[in-house]
Design an enzyme around this catalytic site. Structure first.
Site, PDB file in Angstrom:
ATOM      1  N   HIS A  30       0.858  -1.182   0.000  1.00  0.00           N
ATOM      2  CA  HIS A  30       0.000   0.000   0.000  1.00  0.00           C
ATOM      3  C   HIS A  30       0.899   1.238   0.000  1.00  0.00           C
ATOM      4  O   HIS A  30       2.138   1.128   0.001  1.00  0.00           O
ATOM      5  CB  HIS A  30      -0.979  -0.019   1.188  1.00  0.00           C
ATOM      6  CG  HIS A  30      -0.311  -0.273   2.505  1.00  0.00           C
ATOM      7  ND1 HIS A  30       0.552   0.638   3.090  1.00  0.00           N
ATOM      8  CD2 HIS A  30      -0.360  -1.329   3.354  1.00  0.00           C
ATOM      9  CE1 HIS A  30       0.980   0.158   4.235  1.00  0.00           C
ATOM     10  NE2 HIS A  30       0.449  -1.049   4.420  1.00  0.00           N
ATOM     11  N   GLY A  32       1.796   3.194   2.226  1.00  0.00           N
ATOM     12  CA  GLY A  32       2.779   3.238   3.319  1.00  0.00           C
ATOM     13  C   GLY A  32       4.083   2.566   2.890  1.00  0.00           C
ATOM     14  O   GLY A  32       5.175   3.117   3.079  1.00  0.00           O
ATOM     15  N   HIS A  33       3.977   1.378   2.283  1.00  0.00           N
ATOM     16  CA  HIS A  33       5.185   0.701   1.785  1.00  0.00           C
ATOM     17  C   HIS A  33       5.864   1.553   0.714  1.00  0.00           C
ATOM     18  O   HIS A  33       7.089   1.670   0.678  1.00  0.00           O
ATOM     19  CB  HIS A  33       4.829  -0.647   1.135  1.00  0.00           C
ATOM     20  CG  HIS A  33       4.260  -1.669   2.067  1.00  0.00           C
ATOM     21  ND1 HIS A  33       2.956  -2.098   2.014  1.00  0.00           N
ATOM     22  CD2 HIS A  33       4.826  -2.371   3.078  1.00  0.00           C
ATOM     23  CE1 HIS A  33       2.743  -3.012   2.932  1.00  0.00           C
ATOM     24  NE2 HIS A  33       3.856  -3.195   3.600  1.00  0.00           N
ATOM     25  N   GLN A 153       8.534  -2.939  16.790  1.00  0.00           N
ATOM     26  CA  GLN A 153       9.394  -3.691  15.859  1.00  0.00           C
ATOM     27  C   GLN A 153      10.645  -2.885  15.522  1.00  0.00           C
ATOM     28  O   GLN A 153      11.764  -3.398  15.521  1.00  0.00           O
ATOM     29  CB  GLN A 153       8.588  -4.008  14.592  1.00  0.00           C
ATOM     30  CG  GLN A 153       9.410  -4.501  13.425  1.00  0.00           C
ATOM     31  CD  GLN A 153       8.562  -4.980  12.264  1.00  0.00           C
ATOM     32  OE1 GLN A 153       7.980  -6.058  12.310  1.00  0.00           O
ATOM     33  NE2 GLN A 153       8.480  -4.201  11.183  1.00  0.00           N
TER      34      GLN A 153
HETATM   35  O1  PAF Z   1       6.825  -5.261   9.072  1.00  0.00           O
HETATM   36  C1  PAF Z   1       6.697  -6.256   8.322  1.00  0.00           C
HETATM   37  O2  PAF Z   1       6.035  -6.231   7.276  1.00  0.00           O
HETATM   38  C2  PAF Z   1       7.377  -7.558   8.715  1.00  0.00           C
HETATM   39  O3  PAF Z   1       7.387  -7.725  10.101  1.00  0.00           O
HETATM   40  C3  PAF Z   1       8.805  -7.682   8.147  1.00  0.00           C
HETATM   41  C4  PAF Z   1       9.719  -6.628   8.697  1.00  0.00           C
HETATM   42  C5  PAF Z   1       8.758  -7.579   6.621  1.00  0.00           C
HETATM   43  C6  PAF Z   1       9.389  -9.058   8.504  1.00  0.00           C
HETATM   44  O4  PAF Z   1       8.638 -10.095   7.972  1.00  0.00           O
END
Ligand code: PAF
Length: 283
Positions: A30, A32-33, A153
């Site tokens: 999306h 964001g990515h 994360q």
């Molecule tokens: O944030 C994510 O989409 C996932 O946790 C990642 C960093 C791609 C690891 O699978």
């Protein structure tokens, strides 16, 4: 855009570059990515994305099997932002043997909040990220771009980079939001029309909590626990099932009992119907 299906192919291609800029994803891309990829595009000499739905970070009761896999449209989106290389291994390529060697992140960071409700989640994330970094950064250091929406994360991965002396700088992209304020997430696609209209209430609850924290002046004058409970109750009253809405220190996610001068963050996770959403706001 080169699509590498194997580790060998990826390493061979990237051997010509000095500073890859990498965005790991699980696909179903999306805006964001794409914003993270736009940052990557200007942060290295080759822009690399990966798509890999990582079984290790899903509980058996979670949505690994049904996680949206949208490879062709993901490739179109990656091309539209100028991504140079996509690493898209299948499971047998990335995990040719059962992955019994795993990264065990500091439980003080990884067993709270998301880790409390999704035990083992950060072990799965750290293990795959370390492995992806060994594939992408086999010939050089470089940068990796992660979104602030996954605040915990990000903190854990930064700690892993430092403690394992990885030659990778982590840079961050702000959370991308829909016009109404909902943080973009691949899991938003699970929401029904009515749920989608309601979903913004999580970020509104965090905004209200952050505003009351900012308005509080002086130690002892703000009851953090009461404010957190009120935020969760307001969501419950609308039909949500909150896991947590909480005020934490940005630097180690420890709890806050009195206002000081340290940077703080409010974080929340809550279920709306079958969809679990997370969000955060720095205070
Ligand atoms: O944030 C994510 O989409 C996932 O946790 C990642 C960093 C791609 C690891 O699978």
């Amino acid at each position: 855009m080169l699509i590498a299906r194997t580790v060998a192919e990826l390493r061979q291609h990237l051997s010509a570059f000095k500073q890859p800029a990498f965005v790991p994803t699980m696909g179903n891309l999306h805006e964001g990515h794409l914003n993270l990829l736009r940052i990557a595009k200007v942060s290295g000499d080759v822009c690399v994305a990966s798509i890999f739905v990582n079984r290790l970070q899903f509980l058996p009761t979670e949505d690994f099997a049904s996680y949206p896999r949208t490879f062709d449209s993901d490739c179109d989106k990656l091309r539209s932002v100028g991504c140079d290389v996509l690493f898209a291994p299948d499971e047998t390529e990335l995990y040719p043997q059962p992955q019994t060697f795993k990264v065990l992140p500091d439980p003080a960071l990884a067993d709270i909040l998301e880790g409390q409700y999704r035990p083992g989640f950060f072990t799965g994330v750290c293990t795959v990220v370390l492995k992806l970094f060994h594939c992408v950064f086999a010939h050089s250091g470089g940068v990796a771009v992660f979104g602030q929406k996954d605040f915990q994360q990000l903190l854990i991965l930064r700690r892993m980079m430092t403690q394992l002396a990885m030659p990778v700088d982590i840079i961050t992209g702000e959370t991308t939001r829909a016009p109404d304020g909902l943080a973009l997430s691949s899991r938003n696609g699970y929401l029904s029309t009515d749920e989608r209209a309601e979903a913004v209430q999580l970020s509104m609850a965090l905004k209200a909590l952050a505003a009351s924290v900012r308005a509080a002046s002086g130690p002892g004058r703000f009851d953090v626990a009461a404010a957190e409970s009120a935020a969760m109750d307001s969501l419950r009253a609308r039909g949500w099932v909150p896991d947590y809405i909480t005020l934490r220190r940005q630097h180690d996610l420890s709890t806050v009992t009195a206002m000081g001068s340290e940077p703080l963050v409010v974080l929340g996770a809550a279920r709306l119907g079958k969809t679990r959403l997370i969000d955060n706001l720095v205070v």
